[in-house]
Design a protein around this motif. Structure first.
Motif, PDB file in Angstrom:
ATOM      1  N   SER A 159       5.018   2.149   7.389  1.00 30.96           N
ATOM      2  CA  SER A 159       4.218   1.056   6.831  1.00 30.96           C
ATOM      3  C   SER A 159       3.548   1.474   5.529  1.00 30.96           C
ATOM      4  CB  SER A 159       3.147   0.608   7.836  1.00 30.96           C
ATOM      5  OG  SER A 159       2.116   1.559   7.943  1.00 30.96           O
ATOM      6  N   LEU A 202      -4.185  -2.736  10.813  1.00 34.80           N
ATOM      7  CA  LEU A 202      -2.857  -2.524  11.378  1.00 34.80           C
ATOM      8  C   LEU A 202      -2.565  -3.591  12.424  1.00 34.80           C
ATOM      9  CD1 LEU A 202      -3.038   1.352  11.778  1.00 34.80           C
ATOM     10  CD2 LEU A 202      -1.814   0.069  10.005  1.00 34.80           C
ATOM     11  N   CYS A 218      10.789  -0.553   8.124  1.00 34.28           N
ATOM     12  CA  CYS A 218       9.843  -0.558   7.006  1.00 34.28           C
ATOM     13  C   CYS A 218       9.023  -1.840   7.055  1.00 34.28           C
ATOM     14  CB  CYS A 218      10.582  -0.451   5.678  1.00 34.28           C
ATOM     15  SG  CYS A 218      11.401   1.141   5.431  1.00 34.28           S
ATOM     16  N   LEU A 219       7.715  -1.693   7.003  1.00 35.03           N
ATOM     17  CA  LEU A 219       6.823  -2.827   7.203  1.00 35.03           C
ATOM     18  C   LEU A 219       5.685  -2.776   6.198  1.00 35.03           C
ATOM     19  CD1 LEU A 219       5.980  -5.252   9.067  1.00 35.03           C
ATOM     20  CD2 LEU A 219       4.622  -3.581  10.345  1.00 35.03           C
ATOM     21  N   GLN A 220       5.454  -3.873   5.496  1.00 35.81           N
ATOM     22  CA  GLN A 220       4.328  -3.940   4.574  1.00 35.81           C
ATOM     23  C   GLN A 220       3.064  -4.217   5.378  1.00 35.81           C
ATOM     24  OE1 GLN A 220       4.930  -6.627   1.301  1.00 35.81           O
ATOM     25  NE2 GLN A 220       3.199  -5.840   0.140  1.00 35.81           N
ATOM     26  N   ALA A 221       2.106  -3.295   5.309  1.00 37.06           N
ATOM     27  CA  ALA A 221       0.895  -3.415   6.123  1.00 37.06           C
ATOM     28  C   ALA A 221      -0.246  -2.650   5.480  1.00 37.06           C
ATOM     29  CB  ALA A 221       1.147  -2.883   7.540  1.00 37.06           C
TER      30      ALA A 221
END
Length: 258
Positions: A101, A134, A126-129
């Motif tokens: 992230s 969270l 894959c993570l946009q954070a």
């Protein structure tokens, strides 16, 4: 809320990169994201150049401190271009999962290409954070790592609390970050490199126009040193907190258990 220490900036004026290192909250977050977006495409090359290749070893040692868990789940916060997440994947077992992230979309896009190139799209997500918010349930991950992320967050205490929240009881947090060299001569040499040579290299060799290579050393100086970071982790409720200096304390790896 922007703290009183923040210098005023006119509408037609960009903030000083060094000033950004003293900010907190949304103002810091937005300024940092603009800088990292601008250098995402050359981030890996510049890391290797400016660390003389040492960042590879630092990340390998960090990953080695994460326990091997069969069918495990791990989270790499502030993953950047996903180097550390790639090293975590084998430690989570054949059927394990890793979430990589980062708040910065451009950096994640670079990392996603690496994941695809290694055929690990089924293992690494894959993570946009945001590290301070969270979007995971309590007690989700066997391990959480960060590599050169924590000094860039807007609110360090909130990010640490969020990380602890999403770790399973007994799970481990491993944090790799620049820190305070333990020898006086090394501190003097490192200060010269950080504040004189590094910005010059960033500008002349890496062709940086964002000021990020002025912000980075300033952010290191305003980040808690080894012992103070231990105190913050204990204050958040972590136990068995310890750290390991690498390269004379230029970087330190903190390890803590929930």
């Amino acid at each position: 809320m922007v703290p009183a220490r923040q210098e005023s900036v006119r509408a037609d004026q960009s903030p000083s990169p060094r000033a950004v290192s003293t900010w907190s909250g949304d103002a810091r977050e937005q300024a940092v994201q603009r800088m990292f977006t601008a250098i995402a495409g050359v981030y890996d090359l510049n890391n290797t150049l400016l660390s003389f290749g040492l960042h590879y070893r630092w990340k390998k040692v960090t990953a080695s401190l994460v326990p091997i868990v069969e069918q495990g789940t791990a989270l790499d916060v502030g993953t950047g271009t996903v180097d550390l997440a790639l090293l975590l994947a084998p430690r989570m077992g054949v059927k394990g999962r890793v979430v990589a992230s980062d708040l910065n979309h451009a950096m994640l896009a670079e990392g996603l290409r690496k994941v695809a190139g290694k055929g690990l799209a089924g293992t690494i997500t894959c993570l946009q954070a945001n590290a301070e918010q969270l979007a995971f349930a309590d007690n989700t991950f066997d391990a959480v790592t960060t590599g050169f992320c924590m000094r860039n967050v807007g609110n360090l205490s909130q990010a640490v609390a969020e990380i602890r929240r999403v770790i399973k009881p007994g799970g481990r947090f491993v944090c790799l970050e620049f820190s305070r060299p333990i020898f006086g001569w090394l501190r003097r040499l490192y200060d010269w490199y950080s504040f004189k040579l590094l910005p010059w290299i960033g500008t002349k060799v890496a062709h940086d126009t964002t000021g990020v290579y002025e912000y980075l050393p300033a952010s290191i100086r305003t980040f808690p040193d080894q012992e103070r970071l231990c105190q913050i982790l204990r204050g958040a409720g972590f136990r068995d907190v310890s750290y390991r200096n690498l390269t004379g304390g230029i970087v330190a790896i903190h390890v803590a258990t929930k």
